[in-house]
Design an enzyme around this catalytic site. Structure first.
Site, short mmCIF file in Angstrom:
data_model
loop_
_atom_site.label_atom_id
_atom_site.label_comp_id
_atom_site.label_asym_id
_atom_site.label_seq_id
_atom_site.Cartn_x
_atom_site.Cartn_y
_atom_site.Cartn_z
N GLY A 48 17.24 48.81 6.10
CA GLY A 48 16.44 47.73 6.79
C GLY A 48 16.88 46.47 6.69
O GLY A 48 18.14 46.21 6.53
N GLU A 49 15.98 45.52 6.73
CA GLU A 49 16.36 44.00 6.78
C GLU A 49 15.84 43.67 5.41
O GLU A 49 14.60 43.68 5.01
CB GLU A 49 15.45 43.36 7.78
CG GLU A 49 15.90 43.58 9.08
CD GLU A 49 17.37 43.27 9.49
OE1 GLU A 49 17.75 42.30 8.82
OE2 GLU A 49 17.92 43.74 10.33
N SER A 50 16.62 43.25 4.46
CA SER A 50 16.44 43.09 2.86
C SER A 50 15.62 41.75 2.85
O SER A 50 14.64 41.72 1.85
CB SER A 50 17.69 42.73 2.20
OG SER A 50 18.66 41.83 2.67
N CYS A 80 21.81 50.81 1.31
CA CYS A 80 21.96 49.44 2.28
C CYS A 80 21.04 48.11 1.62
O CYS A 80 21.62 47.53 1.02
CB CYS A 80 21.91 49.88 3.80
SG CYS A 80 22.75 48.58 4.85
N ARG A 107 26.13 40.43 1.79
CA ARG A 107 25.30 40.88 3.05
C ARG A 107 26.08 41.21 4.16
O ARG A 107 27.01 40.24 4.46
CB ARG A 107 24.09 40.02 3.19
CG ARG A 107 23.08 40.09 2.18
CD ARG A 107 22.15 39.36 2.24
NE ARG A 107 20.92 39.63 2.99
CZ ARG A 107 20.82 39.06 4.38
NH1 ARG A 107 21.31 37.99 4.58
NH2 ARG A 107 20.00 39.79 5.07
N ILE A 134 26.06 50.89 8.61
CA ILE A 134 25.13 50.04 9.78
C ILE A 134 25.01 48.88 9.23
O ILE A 134 24.08 48.50 8.18
CB ILE A 134 24.00 50.63 10.13
CG1 ILE A 134 24.25 52.10 10.94
CG2 ILE A 134 23.17 49.66 11.38
CD1 ILE A 134 23.06 52.87 11.14
N ARG A 135 25.73 47.78 9.68
CA ARG A 135 25.55 46.38 9.30
C ARG A 135 25.60 46.33 7.80
O ARG A 135 24.71 45.70 7.02
CB ARG A 135 24.33 45.62 9.76
CG ARG A 135 24.46 45.49 11.44
CD ARG A 135 22.90 44.72 11.76
NE ARG A 135 22.66 43.49 11.14
CZ ARG A 135 21.50 43.15 11.03
NH1 ARG A 135 20.47 43.75 11.51
NH2 ARG A 135 21.16 42.00 10.45
N HIS A 170 24.49 55.05 4.52
CA HIS A 170 23.34 55.80 4.80
C HIS A 170 23.53 57.12 4.72
O HIS A 170 23.64 57.86 5.68
CB HIS A 170 22.93 55.35 6.27
CG HIS A 170 22.24 54.07 6.28
ND1 HIS A 170 20.96 53.62 6.18
CD2 HIS A 170 22.95 52.78 6.62
CE1 HIS A 170 20.93 52.22 6.44
NE2 HIS A 170 21.95 51.68 6.72
N GLU A 172 21.32 59.32 4.37
CA GLU A 172 20.14 60.00 5.15
C GLU A 172 20.56 60.24 6.35
O GLU A 172 19.67 60.86 7.20
CB GLU A 172 18.83 59.36 4.90
CG GLU A 172 18.58 57.87 5.61
CD GLU A 172 19.39 56.68 4.97
OE1 GLU A 172 19.27 55.68 5.65
OE2 GLU A 172 20.39 56.96 3.99
#
Length: 191
Positions: A48-50, A80, A107, A134-135, A170, A172
């Site tokens: 997600g967004e850390s 991530c 990051r 992903i990013r 990821h 998952e």
């Protein structure tokens, strides 16, 4: 049977729930402080967004209780953004969050959304597995008892320290269950 808490304040927690369902492992969503009263044998910190996740952990008064449990040996798996939350150091001197694992994370190391990609590499002694980035961050350095489990193009993308496991990718988002099984069998079951 083990029961896993999944941090569900932001990010890709539903995909981890689907994997645990496929494995027949009970789980619950950790959204607020009172959820800490639930019995938990392990914890998943999703992507997600850390920065947002760290802010929410502080606002919801979850940061210190979770950090204390992790340092006391609660098995934790961060993907991530979860990797970034667990890192003791962030490149560029950014503010750390749970800061429980002897790694330095970079990051958005592969760029923005367009920098997303897939690879297939060795994961520990378990052979090649698919990896979706992903990013994604990567780990620029490990220290202490941290063991490198996977690398892509010379960059560390998976590591373990005691009962802490992190992946820059990821697992998952693929059909492969290797990494989740590793977490459950090697970190949670050995507790």
């Amino acid at each position: 049977m083990s029961r896993i808490g999944i941090l569900a304040v932001q990010g890709a927690f539903l995909e981890h729930e689907q994997v645990l369902s496929r494995l027949g492992v009970p789980y619950f969503e950790l959204r607020q402080k009172r959820d800490l009263e639930e019995s938990m044998d392990g914890l998943i910190l999703p992507g997600g967004e850390s920065t947002v996740m760290g802010k929410l952990l502080r606002e919801l008064e979850l940061m210190e209780p979770l950090r204390s449990r992790i340092l006391a040996g609660l098995p934790v798996f961060g993907t991530c953004a979860g990797l970034i939350l667990l890192a003791k150091q962030l490149a560029g001197g950014e503010t750390t969050h749970l800061a429980s694992m002897d790694i330095c994370a970079v990051r958005n190391a592969y760029g923005r959304q367009l920098g997303s990609f897939a690879a297939e590499q060795e994961f520990g002694d378990f052979g090649r597995i698919p990896m979706t980035f992903i990013r994604a961050p990567y780990i620029s350095a490990v220290s202490g008892k941290t063991e490198v489990l996977a690398q892509v193009d010379g960059r560390i993308v998976a590591a373990r320290e005691d009962r802490q496991l992190v992946t820059a990718f990821h697992p998952e988002l693929t059909e492969d269950l290797t990494v989740h099984r590793y977490f459950l069998d090697q970190l949670v079951a050995s507790r």
